[in-house]
Design a protein around this motif. Structure first.
Motif, PDB file in Angstrom:
ATOM      1  N   SER A   7       5.696   2.520  -1.367  1.00  0.00           N
ATOM      2  CA  SER A   7       5.271   2.426  -2.736  1.00  0.00           C
ATOM      3  C   SER A   7       4.242   1.326  -2.746  1.00  0.00           C
ATOM      4  CB  SER A   7       6.411   2.056  -3.655  1.00  0.00           C
ATOM      5  OG  SER A   7       6.787   3.124  -4.453  1.00  0.00           O
ATOM      6  N   LEU A   8       4.442   0.356  -1.861  1.00  0.00           N
ATOM      7  CA  LEU A   8       3.474  -0.735  -1.814  1.00  0.00           C
ATOM      8  C   LEU A   8       2.280  -0.281  -1.020  1.00  0.00           C
ATOM      9  CD1 LEU A   8       3.211  -3.856  -2.476  1.00  0.00           C
ATOM     10  CD2 LEU A   8       3.456  -4.036  -0.084  1.00  0.00           C
ATOM     11  N   VAL A   9       1.134  -0.148  -1.672  1.00  0.00           N
ATOM     12  CA  VAL A   9      -0.080   0.247  -0.983  1.00  0.00           C
ATOM     13  C   VAL A   9      -0.764  -1.011  -0.506  1.00  0.00           C
ATOM     14  CG1 VAL A   9      -2.284   1.415  -1.233  1.00  0.00           C
ATOM     15  CG2 VAL A   9      -0.285   2.255  -2.436  1.00  0.00           C
ATOM     16  N   TRP A  10      -0.890  -1.137   0.841  1.00  0.00           N
ATOM     17  CA  TRP A  10      -1.422  -2.384   1.383  1.00  0.00           C
ATOM     18  C   TRP A  10      -2.872  -2.592   1.029  1.00  0.00           C
ATOM     19  CZ3 TRP A  10       1.433  -6.143   2.375  1.00  0.00           C
ATOM     20  CH2 TRP A  10       2.741  -5.935   2.818  1.00  0.00           C
ATOM     21  N   GLU A  29      -6.521  -0.772 -11.702  1.00  0.00           N
ATOM     22  CA  GLU A  29      -5.154  -0.333 -11.931  1.00  0.00           C
ATOM     23  C   GLU A  29      -4.875   1.026 -11.312  1.00  0.00           C
ATOM     24  OE1 GLU A  29      -4.003  -0.581 -16.006  1.00  0.00           O
ATOM     25  OE2 GLU A  29      -4.683  -2.645 -16.232  1.00  0.00           O
ATOM     26  N   THR A  30      -5.916   1.739 -10.952  1.00  0.00           N
ATOM     27  CA  THR A  30      -5.758   3.043 -10.312  1.00  0.00           C
ATOM     28  C   THR A  30      -6.624   3.093  -9.058  1.00  0.00           C
ATOM     29  OG1 THR A  30      -7.538   4.039 -11.621  1.00  0.00           O
ATOM     30  CG2 THR A  30      -5.290   4.194 -12.500  1.00  0.00           C
ATOM     31  N   ALA A  31      -6.273   4.011  -8.164  1.00  0.00           N
ATOM     32  CA  ALA A  31      -7.037   4.204  -6.931  1.00  0.00           C
ATOM     33  C   ALA A  31      -7.260   5.698  -6.733  1.00  0.00           C
ATOM     34  CB  ALA A  31      -6.298   3.601  -5.740  1.00  0.00           C
ATOM     35  N   LYS A  32      -8.253   6.217  -7.421  1.00  0.00           N
ATOM     36  CA  LYS A  32      -8.580   7.634  -7.311  1.00  0.00           C
ATOM     37  C   LYS A  32      -9.229   7.904  -5.958  1.00  0.00           C
ATOM     38  CE  LYS A  32      -9.420  11.881  -8.658  1.00  0.00           C
ATOM     39  NZ  LYS A  32      -8.304  12.844  -8.816  1.00  0.00           N
ATOM     40  N   LEU A  33      -8.673   8.858  -5.218  1.00  0.00           N
ATOM     41  CA  LEU A  33      -9.202   9.197  -3.905  1.00  0.00           C
ATOM     42  C   LEU A  33     -10.207  10.352  -4.025  1.00  0.00           C
ATOM     43  CD1 LEU A  33      -6.052   9.005  -1.594  1.00  0.00           C
ATOM     44  CD2 LEU A  33      -7.669   7.211  -2.241  1.00  0.00           C
ATOM     45  N   ILE A  34     -11.378  10.132  -3.453  1.00  0.00           N
ATOM     46  CA  ILE A  34     -12.432  11.134  -3.487  1.00  0.00           C
ATOM     47  C   ILE A  34     -12.621  11.686  -2.079  1.00  0.00           C
ATOM     48  CG2 ILE A  34     -14.852  11.580  -4.012  1.00  0.00           C
ATOM     49  CD1 ILE A  34     -14.764   9.128  -5.852  1.00  0.00           C
ATOM     50  N   PRO A  35     -12.374  12.977  -1.871  1.00  0.00           N
ATOM     51  CA  PRO A  35     -12.542  13.548  -0.522  1.00  0.00           C
ATOM     52  C   PRO A  35     -13.973  13.388  -0.029  1.00  0.00           C
ATOM     53  CG  PRO A  35     -11.443  15.090  -2.009  1.00  0.00           C
ATOM     54  CD  PRO A  35     -11.966  13.987  -2.865  1.00  0.00           C
ATOM     55  N   THR A  36     -14.120  13.086   1.244  1.00  0.00           N
ATOM     56  CA  THR A  36     -15.436  12.994   1.842  1.00  0.00           C
ATOM     57  C   THR A  36     -15.430  13.685   3.203  1.00  0.00           C
ATOM     58  OG1 THR A  36     -17.141  11.495   2.704  1.00  0.00           O
ATOM     59  CG2 THR A  36     -14.885  10.675   2.712  1.00  0.00           C
ATOM     60  N   GLU A  37     -16.372  14.599   3.382  1.00  0.00           N
ATOM     61  CA  GLU A  37     -16.462  15.324   4.645  1.00  0.00           C
ATOM     62  C   GLU A  37     -17.152  14.498   5.722  1.00  0.00           C
ATOM     63  OE1 GLU A  37     -15.150  18.215   5.386  1.00  0.00           O
ATOM     64  OE2 GLU A  37     -14.316  18.490   3.374  1.00  0.00           O
ATOM     65  N   SER A  38     -17.930  13.495   5.282  1.00  0.00           N
ATOM     66  CA  SER A  38     -18.695  12.680   6.239  1.00  0.00           C
ATOM     67  C   SER A  38     -18.466  11.196   5.963  1.00  0.00           C
ATOM     68  CB  SER A  38     -20.182  13.017   6.152  1.00  0.00           C
ATOM     69  OG  SER A  38     -20.406  14.384   6.397  1.00  0.00           O
ATOM     70  N   PRO A  88       1.783  18.441   2.924  1.00  0.00           N
ATOM     71  CA  PRO A  88       0.513  17.731   3.122  1.00  0.00           C
ATOM     72  C   PRO A  88      -0.305  17.604   1.844  1.00  0.00           C
ATOM     73  CG  PRO A  88       0.914  19.217   4.946  1.00  0.00           C
ATOM     74  CD  PRO A  88       1.997  19.492   3.942  1.00  0.00           C
ATOM     75  N   ALA A  89      -0.296  18.654   1.038  1.00  0.00           N
ATOM     76  CA  ALA A  89      -1.085  18.644  -0.189  1.00  0.00           C
ATOM     77  C   ALA A  89      -0.579  17.615  -1.205  1.00  0.00           C
ATOM     78  CB  ALA A  89      -1.085  20.037  -0.821  1.00  0.00           C
ATOM     79  N   ASP A  90       0.662  17.139  -1.043  1.00  0.00           N
ATOM     80  CA  ASP A  90       1.234  16.162  -1.976  1.00  0.00           C
ATOM     81  C   ASP A  90       0.799  14.731  -1.679  1.00  0.00           C
ATOM     82  OD1 ASP A  90       2.762  18.207  -3.172  1.00  0.00           O
ATOM     83  OD2 ASP A  90       4.386  17.922  -1.712  1.00  0.00           O
ATOM     84  N   THR A  91       0.254  14.474  -0.497  1.00  0.00           N
ATOM     85  CA  THR A  91       0.077  13.100  -0.041  1.00  0.00           C
ATOM     86  C   THR A  91      -0.952  12.319  -0.853  1.00  0.00           C
ATOM     87  OG1 THR A  91      -1.475  13.878   1.643  1.00  0.00           O
ATOM     88  CG2 THR A  91       0.823  13.577   2.310  1.00  0.00           C
ATOM     89  N   VAL A  92      -2.006  12.981  -1.305  1.00  0.00           N
ATOM     90  CA  VAL A  92      -3.019  12.284  -2.101  1.00  0.00           C
ATOM     91  C   VAL A  92      -2.427  11.854  -3.440  1.00  0.00           C
ATOM     92  CG1 VAL A  92      -5.216  12.519  -3.321  1.00  0.00           C
ATOM     93  CG2 VAL A  92      -4.982  13.374  -0.983  1.00  0.00           C
ATOM     94  N   ARG A  93      -1.732  12.772  -4.098  1.00  0.00           N
ATOM     95  CA  ARG A  93      -1.101  12.433  -5.381  1.00  0.00           C
ATOM     96  C   ARG A  93      -0.078  11.329  -5.201  1.00  0.00           C
ATOM     97  NH1 ARG A  93       3.565  13.994  -6.728  1.00  0.00           N
ATOM     98  NH2 ARG A  93       3.519  15.821  -5.352  1.00  0.00           N
ATOM     99  N   PHE A 115      -0.071   8.963  -2.959  1.00  0.00           N
ATOM    100  CA  PHE A 115      -0.794   7.712  -2.753  1.00  0.00           C
ATOM    101  C   PHE A 115      -1.258   7.142  -4.087  1.00  0.00           C
ATOM    102  CE2 PHE A 115      -4.476   5.096  -2.162  1.00  0.00           C
ATOM    103  CZ  PHE A 115      -4.242   4.384  -0.994  1.00  0.00           C
ATOM    104  N   GLU A 116      -1.889   7.980  -4.901  1.00  0.00           N
ATOM    105  CA  GLU A 116      -2.418   7.516  -6.180  1.00  0.00           C
ATOM    106  C   GLU A 116      -1.298   7.063  -7.115  1.00  0.00           C
ATOM    107  OE1 GLU A 116      -6.436  10.325  -6.266  1.00  0.00           O
ATOM    108  OE2 GLU A 116      -4.608  10.998  -7.278  1.00  0.00           O
ATOM    109  N   ASP A 117      -0.201   7.818  -7.142  1.00  0.00           N
ATOM    110  CA  ASP A 117       0.923   7.466  -8.015  1.00  0.00           C
ATOM    111  C   ASP A 117       1.580   6.163  -7.584  1.00  0.00           C
ATOM    112  OD1 ASP A 117       0.428   9.772  -9.392  1.00  0.00           O
ATOM    113  OD2 ASP A 117       2.195  10.860  -8.668  1.00  0.00           O
TER     114      ASP A 117
END
Length: 201
Positions: A3-6, A34-43, A164-169, A171-173
């Motif tokens: 839960s603790l995001v380093w 207060e939030t950490a929205k993850l943006i996919p990047t191919e490069s 696997p598809a749950d991991t981004v959510r 992380f953000e939560d």
């Protein structure tokens, strides 16, 4: 993190390491997103791709699936690689920070909200929420050994089943939950002193 995001600990520590007053600490904490929205990047523009590959390859060999590379929207220059081991419900987060360098966190989530993690990021002196348990290993420890230690040490009961598809959510939560707790509890004077001491200030 857990839960603790380093990631947020590093951001807070970079700010807090210069503080001498709790009041200033509150002002610094207010600047942390207060939030950490993850943006996919191919490069992803890794500063040190060899290091990142050295952290991810042992995990892939152990059966981790590559979930993708991400930019953190609110933190310019911060990159994150997420991997997931379906058989054990373990997520791996490989970070690259412009100032703190690269490190790996391996995490298990629980149905009751707990997180158990192992990280090779040194303790920065920032207190963790009560629902987070973190083990630390020396910087640069092989990630397959971290995974082995983590699965041996962790509580086997109540592990949250993920895909696997749950991991981004997740992380953000987890980041948002941690920040809500940290914004409520604040950075204490003792934390400021610990961070400054560890930073050699």
């Amino acid at each position: 993190m857990p839960s603790l995001v380093w990631l947020v600990i590093v951001v807070i520590a970079v700010i807090a390491s210069r503080l001498v007053l709790k009041q200033v600490g509150r002002k610094a904490l207010a600047k942390v997103p207060e939030t950490a929205k993850l943006i996919p990047t191919e490069s992803p523009n890794w500063q040190n791709r060899i290091v990142i590959d050295g952290q991810t390859s042992p995990l892939k060999f152990r059966g981790f699936e590559d979930v993708g590379s991400y930019q953190v929207a609110s933190m310019p220059g911060v990159l994150l690689k997420i991997l997931f081991h379906q058989a054990t419900n373990v997520a791996a987060h490989v970070y690259e920070h412009p100032r703190a360098g690269s490190w790996t966190e391996i995490a298990t989530r629980y149905t009751d909200g707990r997180s158990v993690t192992i990280s090779d990021l040194p303790d920065k002196g920032v207190s963790a929420p009560p629902w987070v348990k973190t083990s630390r290993v020396p910087r640069g420890t092989a990630t397959d050994l971290m995974f082995q230690q983590h699965t041996t040490e962790r509580d086997k009961n109540g592990i949250k089943t993920l895909a696997p598809a749950d991991t981004v959510r997740e992380f953000e939560d987890v980041y948002a939950r941690y920040m809500q707790w940290k914004k409520t509890t604040g950075i204490s004077a003792d934390e400021v002193a610990r961070v400054a001491k560890k930073a050699g200030r």
